[in-house]
Design a protein around this motif. Structure first.
Motif, mmCIF file in Angstrom:
data_model
loop_
_atom_site.group_PDB
_atom_site.id
_atom_site.type_symbol
_atom_site.label_atom_id
_atom_site.label_comp_id
_atom_site.label_asym_id
_atom_site.label_seq_id
_atom_site.Cartn_x
_atom_site.Cartn_y
_atom_site.Cartn_z
ATOM 1 N N HIS A 121 0.820 -1.215 0.000
ATOM 2 C CA HIS A 121 0.000 0.000 0.000
ATOM 3 C C HIS A 121 0.855 1.267 0.000
ATOM 4 C CE1 HIS A 121 -4.093 1.693 1.627
ATOM 5 N NE2 HIS A 121 -3.633 2.364 0.596
ATOM 6 N N PHE A 122 1.820 1.337 0.901
ATOM 7 C CA PHE A 122 2.759 2.452 0.976
ATOM 8 C C PHE A 122 4.154 1.899 1.189
ATOM 9 C CE2 PHE A 122 -1.155 4.680 1.919
ATOM 10 C CZ PHE A 122 -0.971 5.957 1.369
ATOM 11 N N ASP A 123 5.133 2.536 0.597
ATOM 12 C CA ASP A 123 6.518 2.123 0.761
ATOM 13 C C ASP A 123 6.895 2.174 2.245
ATOM 14 O OD1 ASP A 123 9.139 1.452 0.322
ATOM 15 O OD2 ASP A 123 9.575 3.120 -1.037
ATOM 16 N N ASP A 124 7.687 1.214 2.673
ATOM 17 C CA ASP A 124 8.160 1.159 4.053
ATOM 18 C C ASP A 124 9.684 1.092 4.019
ATOM 19 O OD1 ASP A 124 8.779 0.712 6.674
ATOM 20 O OD2 ASP A 124 7.646 -1.160 6.890
ATOM 21 N N GLU A 125 10.314 2.248 4.107
ATOM 22 C CA GLU A 125 11.765 2.312 3.972
ATOM 23 C C GLU A 125 12.489 1.900 5.242
ATOM 24 O OE1 GLU A 125 13.300 5.762 2.068
ATOM 25 O OE2 GLU A 125 11.711 5.821 0.558
ATOM 26 N N ASN A 152 1.628 3.901 -4.339
ATOM 27 C CA ASN A 152 2.305 5.049 -3.715
ATOM 28 C C ASN A 152 3.821 4.871 -3.643
ATOM 29 O OD1 ASN A 152 -0.131 6.655 -2.869
ATOM 30 N ND2 ASN A 152 -0.546 4.782 -1.711
ATOM 31 N N TYR A 153 4.388 4.189 -4.611
ATOM 32 C CA TYR A 153 5.840 4.031 -4.695
ATOM 33 C C TYR A 153 6.407 5.007 -5.724
ATOM 34 C CZ TYR A 153 6.592 -0.153 -1.837
ATOM 35 O OH TYR A 153 6.726 -1.028 -0.786
ATOM 36 N N SER A 154 7.609 5.492 -5.461
ATOM 37 C CA SER A 154 8.281 6.355 -6.431
ATOM 38 C C SER A 154 8.765 5.526 -7.619
ATOM 39 C CB SER A 154 9.475 7.050 -5.788
ATOM 40 O OG SER A 154 10.498 6.100 -5.498
ATOM 41 N N ALA A 155 9.055 6.210 -8.717
ATOM 42 C CA ALA A 155 9.567 5.519 -9.899
ATOM 43 C C ALA A 155 10.856 4.775 -9.575
ATOM 44 C CB ALA A 155 9.794 6.520 -11.029
ATOM 45 N N TRP A 161 12.444 -2.407 -6.974
ATOM 46 C CA TRP A 161 11.643 -3.604 -6.661
ATOM 47 C C TRP A 161 11.775 -4.617 -7.797
ATOM 48 C CZ3 TRP A 161 7.256 -3.900 -2.867
ATOM 49 C CH2 TRP A 161 6.583 -5.127 -2.931
ATOM 50 N N ILE A 162 11.607 -4.171 -9.025
ATOM 51 C CA ILE A 162 11.666 -5.080 -10.173
ATOM 52 C C ILE A 162 13.047 -5.705 -10.300
ATOM 53 C CG2 ILE A 162 11.562 -5.190 -12.694
ATOM 54 C CD1 ILE A 162 9.353 -3.005 -12.520
ATOM 55 N N THR A 190 7.201 10.567 -14.228
ATOM 56 C CA THR A 190 7.943 9.727 -13.289
ATOM 57 C C THR A 190 7.490 8.273 -13.354
ATOM 58 O OG1 THR A 190 6.365 10.358 -11.550
ATOM 59 C CG2 THR A 190 8.401 11.655 -11.718
ATOM 60 N N VAL A 191 6.350 7.989 -12.746
ATOM 61 C CA VAL A 191 5.877 6.609 -12.626
ATOM 62 C C VAL A 191 5.360 6.054 -13.946
ATOM 63 C CG1 VAL A 191 4.093 5.169 -11.543
ATOM 64 C CG2 VAL A 191 5.401 6.792 -10.163
#
Length: 310
Positions: A121-125, A152-155, A161-162, A190-191
């Motif tokens: 859902h949201f990035d967890d850094e 809600n992840y940045s580009a 991730w990929i 961006t995305v």
């Protein structure tokens, strides 16, 4: 129908938002909304395990429980349900153990054996991305989840991730859920290019800008608006955006379509967009959403809205 990324999920090109279920739509009205959506050809439902923990008396998972009860009662065929992890009060963040526990809880609430599409859902850094990616890959490998996505992840983080998924040899995401609409176009530089590069589908949220792009708010005075989102929508009430709404309304009239339907049709026309997310708190709002999945604007109409909203 539209195909989500490299998956085998064929969906109606309008994603019914489930954030209102158990919130502004009670169980009975939620059932009516879901019935009308499916009866009209819809088959793609979006929710999250955190919906709607912000409502007094709710605990999170409220929307999933409503959808699960509806699935059990109606037993519809060919329905794709997407949900998300990281924001439930009891399952916060994206540590591996939390992702697994949250997925199992969502499966129980939904009453299904497998989640069709599961988003971070949201990035967890605070958690190494390798750990999160591996956890999502394990859910697919173990059959709890069919496909994964990110929201809600940045580009840059999507690319990372990929890359990690490929290094680990685990499932890659097939979808991205970003904030995107006629008055919020920031992802286009961006995305969106990342989505096109890797063949990921975009399912935008806030597709109607909290109701502004439905033509609900043409003044900054929200007294008596009767909507929990009214205060957020008025941020869009500017001279430029009001001129945009006038154009959307005029173009919609050419197609006998509402402002909401026309706004969503523009969003559907964007590269990589598979199905904008929009919710209905009342069953009489469903027709406009279904119409948005079928309305095809002309190239000139799309160009005009592009220019006015640039």
């Amino acid at each position: 129908m539209a195909r989500i990324g490299s998956s085998d999920l064929d969906v109606f090109p309008l994603n019914l938002g489930g954030n209102v279920f158990g919130w502004t739509a009670d169980r009975e009205e939620s059932f009516r909304i879901l019935d009308a959506f499916v009866a009209g050809g819809g088959n793609f439902i979006d929710t999250a395990d955190s919906y709607s923990a912000w409502v007094p008396g709710n605990t999170g998972g409220d929307s999933e429980r409503v959808i699960g009860a509806w699935l059990a009662a109606r037993k519809p065929s060919g329905v794709t349900v997407a949900t998300k992890v990281s924001q439930h009060p009891d399952f916060t963040g994206l540590a591996a153990a939390n992702v697994r526990a949250a997925a199992e809880a969502s499966l129980q609430r939904l009453g299904v054996e497998q989640i069709d599409l599961y988003y971070a859902h949201f990035d967890d850094e605070t958690v190494p991305l390798e750990e999160t990616v591996a956890a999502f890959g394990a859910l697919v490998k173990d059959g709890l989840v069919r496909y994964t996505g990110v929201s809600n992840y940045s580009a840059e983080r999507i690319r990372e991730w990929i890359s990690i998924a490929r290094d680990l040899g685990v499932a890659e995401p097939v979808a991205i859920q970003p904030h995107y609409n006629l008055v919020e176009r920031g992802i286009e530089k961006t995305v969106l290019p990342v989505a096109e590069e890797f063949g990921l589908s975009i399912a935008p949220y806030f597709s109607l800008a909290k109701g502004f792009l439905a033509g609900k708010y043409r003044t900054t005075d929200v007294e008596g608006a009767g909507s929990p989102r009214a205060a957020g929508a008025v941020e869009y009430v500017t001279e430029k955006n009001l001129a945009l709404i006038d154009a959307v309304e005029r173009i919609g009239q050419e197609h006998d379509a509402s402002i909401a339907t026309t706004s969503l049709a523009w969003l559907r026309s964007r590269p990589a967009v598979v199905a904008p997310i929009a919710s209905a708190s009342r069953v009489d709002q469903v027709a406009d959403l279904l119409a948005a999945g079928r309305l095809e604007l002309t190239a000139d109409e799309i160009a005009e809205l592009d220019r006015l909203s640039a």
